[in-house]
Design a protein around this motif. Structure first.
Motif, PDB file in Angstrom:
ATOM      1  N   PRO A  19       1.373 -38.806  21.002  1.00  0.00           N
ATOM      2  CA  PRO A  19       2.165 -37.579  20.965  1.00  0.00           C
ATOM      3  C   PRO A  19       3.506 -37.690  20.237  1.00  0.00           C
ATOM      4  O   PRO A  19       4.113 -36.670  19.923  1.00  0.00           O
ATOM      5  N   HIS A  20       3.953 -38.930  19.972  1.00  0.00           N
ATOM      6  CA  HIS A  20       5.332 -39.102  19.490  1.00  0.00           C
ATOM      7  C   HIS A  20       5.457 -39.909  18.206  1.00  0.00           C
ATOM      8  O   HIS A  20       6.547 -40.359  17.861  1.00  0.00           O
ATOM      9  N   THR A  21       4.365 -40.121  17.476  1.00  0.00           N
ATOM     10  CA  THR A  21       4.461 -40.924  16.262  1.00  0.00           C
ATOM     11  C   THR A  21       4.763 -40.093  15.021  1.00  0.00           C
ATOM     12  O   THR A  21       5.003 -40.640  13.951  1.00  0.00           O
ATOM     13  N   GLY A  22       4.757 -38.777  15.144  1.00  0.00           N
ATOM     14  CA  GLY A  22       4.945 -37.913  13.991  1.00  0.00           C
ATOM     15  C   GLY A  22       6.388 -37.835  13.506  1.00  0.00           C
ATOM     16  O   GLY A  22       7.335 -38.028  14.269  1.00  0.00           O
ATOM     17  N   THR A  23       6.530 -37.521  12.217  1.00  0.00           N
ATOM     18  CA  THR A  23       7.860 -37.353  11.624  1.00  0.00           C
ATOM     19  C   THR A  23       7.980 -36.056  10.836  1.00  0.00           C
ATOM     20  O   THR A  23       9.029 -35.771  10.260  1.00  0.00           O
ATOM     21  N   GLN A  24       6.917 -35.262  10.791  1.00  0.00           N
ATOM     22  CA  GLN A  24       6.964 -34.010  10.034  1.00  0.00           C
ATOM     23  C   GLN A  24       7.842 -32.977  10.733  1.00  0.00           C
ATOM     24  O   GLN A  24       7.804 -32.844  11.963  1.00  0.00           O
ATOM     25  N   ILE A  25       8.613 -32.262   9.932  1.00  0.00           N
ATOM     26  CA  ILE A  25       9.429 -31.154  10.420  1.00  0.00           C
ATOM     27  C   ILE A  25       9.178 -29.973   9.500  1.00  0.00           C
ATOM     28  O   ILE A  25       9.361 -30.088   8.281  1.00  0.00           O
ATOM     29  N   PRO A  26       8.729 -28.839  10.017  1.00  0.00           N
ATOM     30  CA  PRO A  26       8.498 -27.672   9.157  1.00  0.00           C
ATOM     31  C   PRO A  26       9.747 -27.324   8.362  1.00  0.00           C
ATOM     32  O   PRO A  26      10.870 -27.396   8.892  1.00  0.00           O
ATOM     33  N   PRO A  27       9.596 -26.979   7.079  1.00  0.00           N
ATOM     34  CA  PRO A  27      10.765 -26.696   6.221  1.00  0.00           C
ATOM     35  C   PRO A  27      11.713 -25.659   6.812  1.00  0.00           C
ATOM     36  O   PRO A  27      12.933 -25.779   6.651  1.00  0.00           O
ATOM     37  N   GLU A  28      11.167 -24.676   7.495  1.00  0.00           N
ATOM     38  CA  GLU A  28      12.016 -23.620   8.041  1.00  0.00           C
ATOM     39  C   GLU A  28      12.884 -24.097   9.205  1.00  0.00           C
ATOM     40  O   GLU A  28      13.839 -23.433   9.594  1.00  0.00           O
ATOM     41  N   LEU A  29      12.557 -25.272   9.746  1.00  0.00           N
ATOM     42  CA  LEU A  29      13.333 -25.810  10.857  1.00  0.00           C
ATOM     43  C   LEU A  29      14.281 -26.933  10.440  1.00  0.00           C
ATOM     44  O   LEU A  29      15.301 -27.155  11.076  1.00  0.00           O
ATOM     45  N   GLU A  30      13.949 -27.641   9.358  1.00  0.00           N
ATOM     46  CA  GLU A  30      14.690 -28.860   9.030  1.00  0.00           C
ATOM     47  C   GLU A  30      16.181 -28.610   8.821  1.00  0.00           C
ATOM     48  O   GLU A  30      17.020 -29.398   9.271  1.00  0.00           O
ATOM     49  N   ALA A  31      16.546 -27.524   8.182  1.00  0.00           N
ATOM     50  CA  ALA A  31      17.960 -27.259   7.907  1.00  0.00           C
ATOM     51  C   ALA A  31      18.764 -27.004   9.177  1.00  0.00           C
ATOM     52  O   ALA A  31      19.991 -27.124   9.176  1.00  0.00           O
ATOM     53  N   ARG A  32      18.083 -26.673  10.260  1.00  0.00           N
ATOM     54  CA  ARG A  32      18.791 -26.391  11.512  1.00  0.00           C
ATOM     55  C   ARG A  32      19.182 -27.660  12.260  1.00  0.00           C
ATOM     56  O   ARG A  32      20.074 -27.626  13.111  1.00  0.00           O
ATOM     57  N   PHE A  33      18.509 -28.757  11.945  1.00  0.00           N
ATOM     58  CA  PHE A  33      18.844 -30.005  12.623  1.00  0.00           C
ATOM     59  C   PHE A  33      20.116 -30.609  12.037  1.00  0.00           C
ATOM     60  O   PHE A  33      20.437 -30.421  10.863  1.00  0.00           O
ATOM     61  N   ALA A  34      20.830 -31.354  12.871  1.00  0.00           N
ATOM     62  CA  ALA A  34      22.090 -31.972  12.444  1.00  0.00           C
ATOM     63  C   ALA A  34      21.862 -32.907  11.262  1.00  0.00           C
ATOM     64  O   ALA A  34      22.702 -33.002  10.367  1.00  0.00           O
ATOM     65  N   SER A  35      20.726 -33.607  11.257  1.00  0.00           N
ATOM     66  CA  SER A  35      20.343 -34.438  10.114  1.00  0.00           C
ATOM     67  C   SER A  35      18.864 -34.740  10.221  1.00  0.00           C
ATOM     68  O   SER A  35      18.320 -34.837  11.330  1.00  0.00           O
ATOM     69  N   PRO A  36      18.184 -34.920   9.091  1.00  0.00           N
ATOM     70  CA  PRO A  36      16.759 -35.292   9.140  1.00  0.00           C
ATOM     71  C   PRO A  36      16.547 -36.613   9.872  1.00  0.00           C
ATOM     72  O   PRO A  36      15.564 -36.785  10.587  1.00  0.00           O
TER      73      PRO A  36
END
Length: 269
Positions: A19-36
């Motif tokens: 459940p926790h090995t993924g690193t993908q972040i949808p493009p529409e959400l990535e800019a909202r995070f403090a950093s990738p």
């Protein structure tokens, strides 16, 4: 298989979930995070690669490629804490394990959390449910092995150094005692530290699916990452993550653990 969900089907009575090995972040959400980097910091790094041998033994694997910062597929979808009174993260985390804010501004509200649950959490668990049902139709007993890892030192979550092997059965409720004993024996024989139902007693996956009375035996393994990758004292974007070791020290023990799970499932009647 979809662009974010991987399913490899085997015929042996074992499902290994990631459940926790993924690193993908949808493009529409990535800019909202403090950093990738921060949004991916707490991934269970390289665990799917570490357990790749399980497919050669006939195991089925189910993996989400999405970062746990987008949706944590091992949390209670109701929002209830799995560890009341202890620091933890939620279905859509708003801070890292170290307490760092994940978002530039406000995190997702309840409506968005529900949308993420429907889009990603539900299909992931529908896949696990379907694979367990498929295998249970041909085997009297099936093991669900929930595979995890975490850094050895995270003061906000636990004191001191985490044992190398952390086995979770929610106090024996999620599997037959013989399975827990077999896994524990394999870990003990390694000479490395291990604990049964310590700080990590099994997340939502283990607790939700574990019905030993109905032939589904769920067990969680939380590894301290030092057993298969270099671990910096203070992870930074320049130092974390490190690469998977060329010859992971704990790989032979994990082979024994998975073999023990298969032997239990095949021999338990």
């Amino acid at each position: 298989m979809t662009d974010w969900l991987e399913i490899h089907r085997g015929e042996a009575p074992l499902v290994v979930a990631f459940p926790h090995t993924g690193t993908q972040i949808p493009p529409e959400l990535e800019a909202r995070f403090a950093s990738p980097w921060l949004a991916r910091k707490d991934a269970d790094w390289w665990i799917d690669q570490l357990y790749a041998f399980a497919r050669d033994l006939g195991a089925t694997t189910v993996r989400t490629r999405l970062s746990r910062s987008v949706i944590d597929c091992n949390r209670d979808p109701s929002g209830a804490s799995l560890y009341p009174g202890q620091a933890t993260t939620g279905l859509c985390p708003t801070e890292s394990f170290d307490g760092e804010p994940l978002y530039r501004g406000e995190g997702p509200d309840q409506a968005e959390i529900e949308q993420r649950r429907i889009a990603w959490f539900d299909p992931y668990h529908a896949a696990i449910t379907a694979e367990l049902a498929r295998l249970r139709a041909i085997h009297p007993h099936v093991v669900l092995y929930d595979a995890h890892s975490i850094r050895s030192h995270i003061p906000r979550l636990f004191e001191g150094e985490l044992p190398q092997f952390n086995i979770g059965t929610n106090g024996g409720a999620t599997c037959d005692p013989a399975l827990a004993q077999a896994v524990q024996s394999a870990c003990a024989a390694s000479g490395l530290t291990h604990v049964l139902d310590g700080r990590f007693r099994g997340g939502w996956t283990t607790r939700h699916y574990g019905e030993p009375q109905n032939g589904i035996h769920a067990i969680q393994m939380e590894l301290a990452v030092r057993g298969y990758m270099a671990e910096p004292a203070d992870p930074t974007p320049d130092s974390w993550p490190t690469e998977l070791d060329a010859q992971p020290a704990i790989l032979p023990i994990l082979r024994q653990v998975i073999t023990a799970c298969l032997a239990f499932a095949k021999g338990h009647v």
